[in-house]
Scaffold this motif. Structure first.
Motif: not given
Length: 265
Positions: A68-74, A99-108, A185-196
């Motif tokens: 699924x494609x997320x738009x990268x945020x500034x 989530x692997x690279x820790x890019x800023x993205x958008x959520x609700x 997580x056991x299933x998906x491994x390491x993540x870095x979640x940076x969100x607006x």
């Protein structure tokens, strides 16, 4: 006036009125909890009721799509103090890579509040989630896909995760939170979640009054383990004290939510 109890199908085998009975076969994703009517009010009581649990028939998070494609945020300014404004770059990137690279993205985030009982609906995330699995969290939430609009995403996520459909006018925008979290997580491994995070508050009484019927919560099996109503003070206390069973929120987020719910911190 005698209290009335409306019992309809649950997507599991259960016990009703003290006697065991086998109910109809489950639907693919939803466990349905119907309304219970009480004398003097057409709407269900909420605070303290048993949680609404998923059937457990779905052994994966069906909402998860690594591509699924997320738009990268500034990135936010260094002095953001927990709040900010999402500004898209126009660049898209697959969810797993974000989530692997820790890019800023958008959520609700959507918080459901019942002013009649001063309770808030929380969910326990599926154990199959790629971030913060099996933890208590906001009523409904989701990522904003490339090209999608925050409010439309909020409406869709509430319907997909909880089975509640309502108009956009019932969503009250509170603030945009800036969040950074790391984990594994056991299933998906390491993540870095940076969100607006676009945070909304929905008055469930307003939703029920506009539809002239009680809300029926349908927990999305595979996405949500359970949902339950708790006193708003308990929610704010858990978040403010970093309860380990809850997804962590910043102090700015907690203050903003507490102000909206009129809870002293």
């Amino acid at each position: 006036q005698r209290s009335c109890v409306s019992r309809r199908m649950l997507a599991i085998t259960g016990i009703l009125a003290g006697s065991a009975r086998t109910l109809p076969a489950p639907t693919p994703r939803f466990l349905v909890r119907r309304a219970v009517c009480f004398s003097g009010s057409p709407w269900p009581k909420r605070a303290g009721i048993a949680s609404m649990r998923a059937s457990g028939d779905v052994g994966e998070d069906k909402s998860y799509n690594a591509g699924e494609v997320f738009e990268i945020m500034e990135p936010p300014p260094a002095h953001h103090q927990g709040f900010g404004t999402a500004k898209g770059t126009g660049e898209g990137k697959p969810r797993a890579d974000v989530h692997r690279d820790g890019d800023w993205h958008h959520s609700v985030h959507v918080w459901l509040h019942d002013p009649r009982t001063d309770s808030v609906l929380i969910q326990r995330r599926s154990k199959y989630k790629d971030t913060n699995p099996d933890m208590f969290d906001v009523s409904a939430a989701g990522h904003i896909a490339m090209g999608d609009i925050p409010l439309e995403t909020a409406v869709r996520e509430m319907e997909e995760e909880l089975g509640i459909s309502t108009q956009e006018k019932n969503f009250n925008k509170l603030f945009t939170a800036v969040s950074e979290a790391k984990g594994e997580t056991e299933k998906h491994g390491k993540y870095v979640c940076r969100e607006f995070q676009e945070v909304y508050l929905v008055d469930i009484a307003q939703v029920e009054n506009s539809s002239a019927s009680p809300v029926e919560i349908k927990v999305a099996d595979g996405e949500v383990e359970e949902a339950k109503w708790i006193p708003k003070e308990d929610l704010i206390s858990a978040l403010a004290t970093n309860d380990p069973t809850y997804v962590p929120r910043s102090s700015a987020y907690v203050r903003g939510l507490a102000d909206a719910l009129e809870v002293e911190t």
